[in-house]
Design a protein around this motif. Structure first.
Motif, mmCIF file in Angstrom:
data_model
loop_
_atom_site.group_PDB
_atom_site.id
_atom_site.type_symbol
_atom_site.label_atom_id
_atom_site.label_comp_id
_atom_site.label_asym_id
_atom_site.label_seq_id
_atom_site.Cartn_x
_atom_site.Cartn_y
_atom_site.Cartn_z
ATOM 1 N N GLY A 1 4.237 12.065 1.260
ATOM 2 C CA GLY A 1 5.675 12.017 1.553
ATOM 3 C C GLY A 1 6.202 13.362 2.012
ATOM 4 O O GLY A 1 6.987 13.441 2.969
ATOM 5 N N VAL B 1 12.755 4.355 -7.206
ATOM 6 C CA VAL B 1 12.740 3.147 -6.362
ATOM 7 C C VAL B 1 12.584 1.856 -7.175
ATOM 8 O O VAL B 1 12.768 0.759 -6.643
ATOM 9 N N VAL C 1 6.778 -0.171 -8.849
ATOM 10 C CA VAL C 1 7.007 0.924 -7.897
ATOM 11 C C VAL C 1 6.510 0.528 -6.505
ATOM 12 O O VAL C 1 7.233 0.627 -5.507
ATOM 13 N N LYS D 1 -0.256 -3.315 -2.354
ATOM 14 C CA LYS D 1 -0.361 -2.870 -0.953
ATOM 15 C C LYS D 1 -0.534 -4.064 -0.014
ATOM 16 O O LYS D 1 -0.010 -4.058 1.104
ATOM 17 N N ALA E 1 8.729 14.219 -2.392
ATOM 18 C CA ALA E 1 8.639 15.550 -3.006
ATOM 19 C C ALA E 1 7.277 16.207 -2.824
ATOM 20 O O ALA E 1 7.179 17.435 -2.768
ATOM 21 N N GLN E 2 6.221 15.412 -2.758
ATOM 22 C CA GLN E 2 4.871 16.000 -2.686
ATOM 23 C C GLN E 2 3.947 15.079 -1.895
ATOM 24 O O GLN E 2 4.331 13.985 -1.476
ATOM 25 N N GLY E 3 2.726 15.529 -1.717
ATOM 26 C CA GLY E 3 1.680 14.691 -1.131
ATOM 27 C C GLY E 3 2.007 14.199 0.273
ATOM 28 O O GLY E 3 2.575 14.927 1.100
ATOM 29 N N SER F 1 -1.845 0.784 2.545
ATOM 30 C CA SER F 1 -3.152 1.372 2.217
ATOM 31 C C SER F 1 -4.236 0.428 2.716
ATOM 32 O O SER F 1 -4.016 -0.792 2.790
ATOM 33 N N GLY G 1 9.703 9.154 -2.369
ATOM 34 C CA GLY G 1 8.494 9.823 -2.869
ATOM 35 C C GLY G 1 8.148 11.021 -2.001
ATOM 36 O O GLY G 1 6.980 11.364 -1.824
ATOM 37 N N ASN H 1 11.375 12.810 -9.060
ATOM 38 C CA ASN H 1 11.357 14.202 -9.513
ATOM 39 C C ASN H 1 12.340 15.029 -8.672
ATOM 40 O O ASN H 1 12.028 15.474 -7.568
ATOM 41 N N ASN I 1 7.668 5.338 0.982
ATOM 42 C CA ASN I 1 6.393 6.003 0.672
ATOM 43 C C ASN I 1 6.102 6.100 -0.824
ATOM 44 O O ASN I 1 4.939 6.229 -1.206
ATOM 45 N N ALA I 2 7.143 6.050 -1.677
ATOM 46 C CA ALA I 2 6.915 6.281 -3.114
ATOM 47 C C ALA I 2 5.858 5.318 -3.649
ATOM 48 O O ALA I 2 5.884 4.121 -3.351
ATOM 49 N N GLY I 3 4.935 5.856 -4.434
ATOM 50 C CA GLY I 3 3.897 5.005 -5.001
ATOM 51 C C GLY I 3 3.184 5.693 -6.148
ATOM 52 O O GLY I 3 3.225 6.918 -6.272
ATOM 53 N N VAL J 1 -5.072 11.093 -5.814
ATOM 54 C CA VAL J 1 -6.525 10.879 -5.758
ATOM 55 C C VAL J 1 -7.267 11.986 -6.510
ATOM 56 O O VAL J 1 -8.112 11.708 -7.363
#
Ligand code: NAD
Length: 257
Positions: free
Chosen positions: A23, A64, A113, A159, A19-21, A142, A17, A43, A90-92, A193
Motif C-alpha cells: 500500500g 476497513v 478484513v 481473495k 501505511a506500509q508494504g 492475489s 492499508g 495504524n 489494499n488493506a489485508g 510474508v
C-alpha cells in the motif's frame, strides 16, 4: 529532453492499508504520478508517517472492517477535495493455520478484513465515483485466489471473493465511467510474508521458505514490481481494461513445476 506529464496530475486517490508494504509503495507511485493520496490505515501513526513522505499526502485512520468508517472516509475525502478519482482497496491481513485446524473465529477474522472490507471500500468508492462521472478502483487480490493455497484457506477464499466482486462491480459500474480491476501479486517481500517465514517453514516442513519461493517465481517479489501497475490501472492509459485480473508473480502461476 522534454519531461513527461505525470499521468495522474490533479487526481484524488485513497489507498487503504497504505501505511506500509504494498500500500505504501502504491501510494508513493500514485504520488510520483501527480495524484494527491490519502493514506488510510488502521495504524494512524504509520499512515501519517507515510503520508508525510509524499509530496501531496494526507492520512486517515480507518478500519476497513467498519462499514460506517469506510463510508465516512470516502465522504470526508469527497467533501474536502470535491471528488474521488482513484480507490485502491489494499488493506489485508494473513494468518497461518492448516485448514482442518482453523477455528471459525480465525476464518471470520481474515474474511472480515480481506473480503468484507473490500466490499465496503469498493461499494462506497463506486457510489461516489458513479455520482461524479467516473473513476478507477483497484483491488489488491492475489494469485491465491486462483489456486489451492496451503495454510491460508481463509485468505485464499477471501481473495477469490475479491476477484469475483471486482468483476461484478466492473460490470455494474461500467455505464457510469467507473472501472474496477484487480491486481494479483505472487509472494512479495513485505512484513506480511517475511514476518511469517519461520511459521511457513515449520508448517510446510521446509528449511528455507525463500528457496521455495525462488523456485516457484524466480525470486521473492518486491513492492516495486507491483506498484507501477497500480498507477497504470489508475490512469486513462488503461482505459480499455475493466473487470480484469492482472497477475504479477514472476511466472509462478504459468508453471506446472
Ligand atoms: N505480500 C504479499 O506477498 C502479497 C501477495 C498478494 C497480495 N497481497 C495483498 O496486498 C495487500 C497489502 O499486503 P502487504 O503485503 O503490503 O501487507 P502488510 O502487512 O505489509 O500491510 C498491510 C497494511 O494493511 C493495514 N491493515 C490491516 N488491517 C487493516 C484494517 N482492518 N483496516 C485498515 N488497514 C488495515 C496494516 O496496518 C498495514 O499497514 C493485502 O491485501 C495483501 O493480501 C500481498
Amino acid at each position: 529532453m522534454a519531461s513527461r506529464t505525470p499521468v495522474l496530475q490533479g487526481k484524488i486517490a485513497i489507498v487503504t492499508g497504505g501505511a506500509q508494504g504494498l500500500g505504501a509503495a502504491v501510494a508513493a507511485e500514485l504520488d510520483s504520478e501527480g495524484a494527491l493520496v490519502v493514506v488510510a490505515d488502521l495504524n494512524g501513526d504509520a499512515a501519517q508517517a507515510t503520508a508525510e513522505s509524499l509530496s501531496r499526502g494526507e492520512s486517515a485512520v480507518c478500519d476497513v472492517r467498519d462499514d460506517a468508517a469506510v463510508a465516512k472516509l470516502v465522504e470526508d475525502v469527497v467533501s474536502r477535495h470535491g471528488t474521488l478519482d482513484i480507490m485502491v482497496a489494499n488493506a489485508g491481513i494473513a494468518t497461518i493455520t492448516p485448514f482442518t485446524e482453523m477455528d471459525f473465529d480465525t476464518w471470520r477474522s481474515v474474511l472480515a478484513v480481506n473480503l468484507d472490507g473490500v466490499f465496503s471500500t469498493v461499494r462506497y468508492a463506486g457510489r461516489a465515483m458513479a455520482a461524479s462521472g467516473g473513476g478507477s478502483i483497484i483491488t489488491m487480490a492475489s494469485i491465491t485466489g486462483f489456486a489451492g493455497s496451503p495454510l491460508i484457506a481463509h485468505y485464499a477464499a477471501a481473495k477469490a471473493g475479491v476477484i469475483s466482486l471486482t468483476k461484478t462491480a466492473a460490470v455494474e459500474l461500467r455505464g457510469k465511467g467507473v472501472r474496477v480491476n484487480a491486481i494479483c501479486p505472487g509472494f512479495i517481500g513485505t512484513e506480511m510474508v517475511l514476518d511469517r517465514k519461520a511459521e511457513f517453514e515449520q508448517a510446510l516442513g521446509v528449511d528455507d521458505f525463500g528457496a521455495v519461493i525462488a523456485q516457484a517465481q524466480g525470486r521473492m517479489g518486491e513492492v516495486g514490481d507491483v506498484a507501477p501497475l497500480a498507477a497504470f490501472l489508475a490512469s486513462e492509459r488503461s482505459r480499455f481494461s475493466n473487470g480484469s485480473t492482472f497477475v504479477v508473480d514472476g511466472g509462478m502461476t504459468a508453471s506446472l513445476v
